[in-house]
Design a protein around this motif. Structure first.
Motif: not given
Length: 167
Positions: A65-70, A73-76, A143-144
Motif C-alpha cells: 500500500v505505501l511503497r508499491t501503490w504509493r 500513510p493513513k490508508l496504509t 473502517l472499510s
C-alpha cells in the motif's frame, strides 16, 4: 560485559521511554517479507496459520500500500490493521494449516482477501467498550467501505474493500 561489546546499557530515568519506531527498519522488514513470501498483488501468498504470520501479512500489506501503490500513510495504517484482524480470525478460528493473502487495486479502490479452507462463516457481533476480544470484524465493518465473505467449494475468502486516492 562479555559478548555485549558495542551495546549501550539502558539509561535509568525517572520516566521510561518507549522503543523508537524506525521507518527504515520497518521498510527493511517489509521488503524482506516480500522477498521471502511473494507479492500478494501478483497472486495469492500462502502463509502458515500461526500467530506470527500476522506480522508477515502486516508487513506485506504495508509495503504494497505505501511503497508499491504509493497511497497515504493513513490508508496504509487502516489496511494493515484490517489485514491483521482478518489474518487473526483465520489463524484463531479455522484450524487451517495455511491461509492465503491477496491484494488488488483498481481505479479508486483496493481489495484485500484472506482465504482459508474453513467454510465456517465469520460473525459480526456487538462490541462493548470493555470487551477484550471480538473486535476484529467490528473494525473491518467500521473502517472499510465494504466487506464480505465468498464461499468456495473448499473454504472461503473473507475480503474488504476501501476507497483509495493517490497521495
Amino acid at each position: 560485559m562479555a559478548g555485549l561489546e558495542g551495546y549501550e546499557r539502558p539509561r535509568r530515568h525517572a520516566s521510561a521511554t518507549a522503543a523508537r519506531w524506525s521507518p527504515a527498519v520497518e521498510d527493511e522488514h517489509a521488503l524482506k517479507a516480500l522477498e521471502l513470501f511473494g507479492n500478494p498483488t501478483e497472486g495469492e501468498v500462502s502463509l502458515p496459520s500461526r500467530p506470527e504470520s500476522a506480522a508477515i501479512a502486516r508487513r506485506l500489506a504495508q509495503v504494497v500500500v505505501l511503497r508499491t501503490w504509493r497511497l497515504s500513510p493513513k490508508l496504509t495504517e487502516d489496511v494493515v490493521l484490517l489485514v491483521s484482524e482478518l489474518v487473526g480470525n483465520a489463524v484463531r478460528h479455522t484450524g487451517a494449516r495455511v491461509f492465503g493473502l491477496r491484494m488488488e487495486r483498481r481505479r479508486g479502490w483496493i481489495r484485500v482477501e484472506v482465504r482459508d479452507p474453513s467454510r465456517g462463516l465469520p460473525c459480526l457481533i456487538p462490541v462493548h467498550e470493555l470487551d477484550l476480544s471480538g473486535r476484529g470484524l467490528f473494525l473491518v465493518d467500521k473502517l472499510s467501505d465494504r466487506w464480505g465473505v465468498d464461499l468456495l467449494p473448499r473454504g472461503k475468502t473473507t475480503w474488504f474493500e476501501m476507497r483509495a486516492c493517490d497521495r
